[in-house]
Design an enzyme around this catalytic site. Structure first.
Site, short mmCIF file in Angstrom:
data_model
loop_
_atom_site.label_atom_id
_atom_site.label_comp_id
_atom_site.label_asym_id
_atom_site.label_seq_id
_atom_site.Cartn_x
_atom_site.Cartn_y
_atom_site.Cartn_z
N ILE A 197 0.79 -1.71 0.48
CA ILE A 197 -0.07 0.28 0.40
C ILE A 197 1.25 1.03 0.16
CG2 ILE A 197 -1.94 -1.13 1.10
CD1 ILE A 197 -0.69 -0.15 3.83
N GLY A 198 2.30 1.43 -0.06
CA GLY A 198 3.00 1.76 0.32
C GLY A 198 4.54 1.98 -0.06
N GLY B 126 10.94 6.16 2.24
CA GLY B 126 12.70 5.40 2.71
C GLY B 126 12.65 4.30 2.77
N GLY C 43 11.62 1.07 2.83
CA GLY C 43 10.99 0.14 2.80
C GLY C 43 9.62 0.38 2.09
N LYS C 44 9.27 -0.90 1.48
CA LYS C 44 7.68 -1.26 1.66
C LYS C 44 6.62 -1.28 2.57
CE LYS C 44 8.44 -3.93 -3.32
NZ LYS C 44 8.61 -4.69 -3.67
N VAL C 45 5.32 -1.32 2.48
CA VAL C 45 4.47 -0.81 3.29
C VAL C 45 3.00 -1.42 2.91
CG1 VAL C 45 2.82 0.17 5.61
CG2 VAL C 45 4.37 0.91 4.53
N LYS D 289 5.11 -2.00 7.97
CA LYS D 289 6.59 -1.47 7.40
C LYS D 289 7.35 -2.63 7.32
CE LYS D 289 8.33 2.70 8.80
NZ LYS D 289 8.52 3.64 8.80
N ASP E 72 11.56 14.87 10.14
CA ASP E 72 11.31 14.47 8.68
C ASP E 72 9.67 15.16 8.43
OD1 ASP E 72 11.52 13.57 6.30
OD2 ASP E 72 11.64 11.98 6.62
#
Length: 695
Positions: free
Chosen positions: A45-46, A49, A51-53, A70, A167
């Site tokens: 779903i996303g 920086g 990694g993948k979610v 995540k 951030d």
């Protein structure tokens, strides 16, 4: 694009000085594999920086919950330091505008974080990827939610420390199914000691280009104002619907949003940079104020930037002003001052009724002549011209009489010391009286006759004309007639007053709804106490808390309100209030001293009534229990006996740890000495944390 920088994996991003709840749950790797179908690509779903979610179904206790999983990418520039920073930070921070960490997994080289699932993705998605038609009001509410989360980070984790996110960006603002904003991704966050003269952290520069504070980039000195700068960029993103850095152009033409917007504003092109989808939705006043907030966030000198507390209050004011604009009638607005003096049935003698801030009397509006009595230039009843009364409508007595069916008993909503309140209807566009059930519902307050009540009428009108906040009742207009009748007309609250629902309705309020009401009150008080002229409400009680259809609290009845003490003073003397059960001890036991902490004591009483479901005074209870504060305070101090005074109608449907924290906060508000009571801002932060436990 992330700014470059290196840090050893073993370097901690946080400190043990950060106090909070117990660490979150540790998941076995096999549980994560099962939850994500062994990291099925169709569940992604996303991607960030880190990694993948993935979207996954996690067994949490006895429940199956949807979670966001995540997973650290082996090619990511981030690593163990960011992973453990996130775990440590989010396991100890609790706030309704921060994403919740359910747990984590570290297995060999695998580092995985498990969060609550946010169905609506990120703010970045809706602004730049999905083309979602977000309205201006929706965008404002998202900004307010995110600003509250950042404000909590900066000040809400304790007196000794604060957290710098480092951030802040639109992709790190997640949106719940109800579009509530939640700050996420704490891998770069740092602890900041708030009690030291040096308020910066010397660190390797990390963050995201476009949002990066130029001062931090140049000096390596990280402060909370670095987050404020980044949030200013987010505000411009929301307004302009342009990315912080537009990399779709040729590299030489890359657009830096902050610089471009600031230059456009200076050139007078403000209207042309706004997202065309919302250009017609923003009132000119709100646009000007919103841009002013963004500009202050982006100031080159960090010391000149706003604090997040100031940003929250300013954005809430913009929201209320926009709502007023949206609901404003198209008929010409009438000003209050043309007829004000001739309304008075008696001459005044120049008394100061506490509504003119010290040092501002010379700016106030002088009242003219009344009933043949001279009122000189030194007689100034109203606050200075900073307050805008032009939005108040002048109603005719005959119109209000018609709108309320001649003040019918059937439309009687309630009574107080100053008069009665009736339900009425007015036409949406013309404000003309309407028949029962047609048009807009309004609450019509008819003041009792007599000088004291007229003074309260004038105080309320002059004060509410200058307040704008979602948790303050909105005053629509006023009326007086030749028979010396005085009225105020407010927006109508469907759920009426809090005391009515808390004490008399058959269906009890849930623990969560009670917390929502208390948070609304705390937000209103924080706005009053932190406003430019610091307002002391003096009306804190359950009957003065009105509730809309969604149980959002709105403060009303400002007839006894006063501006805070003069600069350099901590208090001033005042006339004793009649409703003494909510009055702080220093007002009636000592010398009548009044401060904002007097409001906090009254709020402590309201917190106690909300917890127990009992009225402050009740002669039907045993003698030793007549006073709720005297009786319950002793029990509140003992953790093991708390359930003795909890409202039995809750049927123990509340987290015990949340109830204990609530009891502790209540005792602090009821402290005998004003200096021992928390500020309204601290009360708000505590209540938001308690509500987060409730989830």
């Amino acid at each position: 694009m992330s700014a470059t920088g290196h840090r050893k994996d073993s370097e901690p991003s946080t400190s043990s000085s950060l106090q909070g709840s117990e660490p979150c749950r540790h998941f076995e790797f096999s549980e994560i594999q099962q939850a994500t179908n062994d990291f099925d690509e169709s569940l992604v779903i996303g991607h960030g920086g880190f990694g993948k979610v993935y979207r996954g179904n996690i067994i949490n206790g006895s429940s199956l919950v949807i979670a966001a999983v995540k997973r650290l990418d082996s090619m990511s520039s981030q690593g163990a330091a960011e992973f453990w920073a996130e775990v440590e930070m989010l396991s100890k921070l609790q706030h309704c505008n921060l994403v919740s960490l359910i747990g984590y997994c570290n297995y060999g080289k695998e580092m995985i974080l498990v969060y609550e699932y946010m169905p609506n993705g990120t703010l970045e998605d809706h602004l730049h990827n999905l083309g979602t038609p977000l309205s201006w009001l929706e965008r404002l509410n998202i900004c307010i939610g995110a600003s509250r989360g950042l404000h909590y980070l900066h000040t809400g984790t304790g007196i000794q420390v604060g957290v710098i996110h480092r951030d802040v960006k639109s992709s790190n603002i997640l949106l719940h199914e109800n579009w509530a904003a939640k700050i996420s991704d704490f891998g770069l966050s740092k602890i900041s000691q708030t009690n030291r003269p040096s308020t910066y952290v010397k660190t390797v520069v990390k963050g995201t280009f476009g949002y990066l504070d130029p001062n931090y980039y140049a000096t390596g000195k990280l402060t909370r104002k670095s987050d404020v700068y980044a949030f200013g960029v987010v505000l411009l993103e929301v307004l302009c619907r342009k990315r912080a850095v537009d990399t779709t152009l040729d590299e030489e033409q890359w657009l830096n949003l902050a610089r471009w917007a600031q230059e456009s504003i200076k050139e007078g092109n403000l209207k042309h940079i706004i997202d065309s989808d919302i250009r017609d939705q923003i009132s000119p006043k709100c646009l000007k104020e919103f841009v002013r907030i963004a500009e202050k966030c982006l100031h080159n000198n960090p010391k000149q930037r706003s604090t997040m507390a100031e940003v929250v209050v300013s954005l809430e004011s913009v929201l209320t002003s926009q709502e007023k604009f949206n609901n404003s009638m198209q008929t010409p607005r009438k000003t209050i001052f043309g007829r004000m003096v001739n309304m008075l049935p008696f001459p005044f003698k120049g008394e100061n009724y506490g509504l003119i801030p010290a040092g501002r009397a010379e700016q106030s509006l002088a009242v003219g002549r009344s009933a043949g009595s001279a009122v000189g230039a030194d007689h100034k009843m109203f606050p200075d011209k900073h307050y805008d009364y032009s939005g108040l409508e002048t109603f005719k007595f005959a119109d209000l009489k018609w709108a309320t069916k001649n003040f019918s008993k059937d439309l009687h909503l309630g009574s107080g010391g100053s008069g009665k309140v009736f339900l009425g209807w007015i036409d949406k566009s013309t404000l003309a009286p309407s028949t029962c059930g047609n048009g807009n519902s309004v609450a019509v307050r008819r003041f009792n006759k007599g000088r004291r009540h007229v003074e309260q009428w004038m105080t309320e009108m002059s004060l509410l004309g200058g307040l704008a906040h979602p948790n303050i009742i909105r005053l629509l207009g006023y009326c007086n007639d030749e028979k010396h009748e005085y009225f105020l007309v407010y927006e109508y609250m469907e759920n009426r007053s809090f005391d009515h629902i808390l004490f008399t309705t058959a269906k009890p309020l849930s623990w969560g709804i009670r917390l929502i009401v208390m948070i609304g009150v705390a937000r209103g008080l924080t706005y009053l106490h932190s406003s430019k002229n610091q307002v002391i409400w003096r009306g804190v009680k359950t009957s003065n808390i009105l509730l809309d259809q969604d149980f959002n609290a709105k403060l009303w009845d400002f007839g006894l309100a006063k501006f805070g003490p003069k600069i350099g003073k901590t208090h001033f003397s005042t006339v004793f209030m009649e409703d003494y059960v909510y009055v702080a001890p220093e007002e009636y036991l000592q010398t009548g001293y009044l401060t904002v902490k007097s409001d906090i004591y009254g709020f402590g009483v309201v917190l106690l009534e909300t917890l127990t479901g009992l009225r402050m005074l009740d002669g039907h209870r045993p003698n030793e229990q007549h006073s709720l504060v005297d009786w319950a305070s002793q029990i509140l101090a003992k953790r093991e006996t708390l359930e003795e005074i909890m409202d039995p109608r809750l049927q123990q449907n509340y987290p015990l740890v949340a109830a204990l924290k609530y009891a502790e906060l209540t005792l602090r508000c009821l402290a005998h000495k004003p200096k021992d009571r928390p500020s309204s801002e601290e009360v708000l932060q505590d209540l938001e944390q308690i509500y987060d436990i409730n989830k």
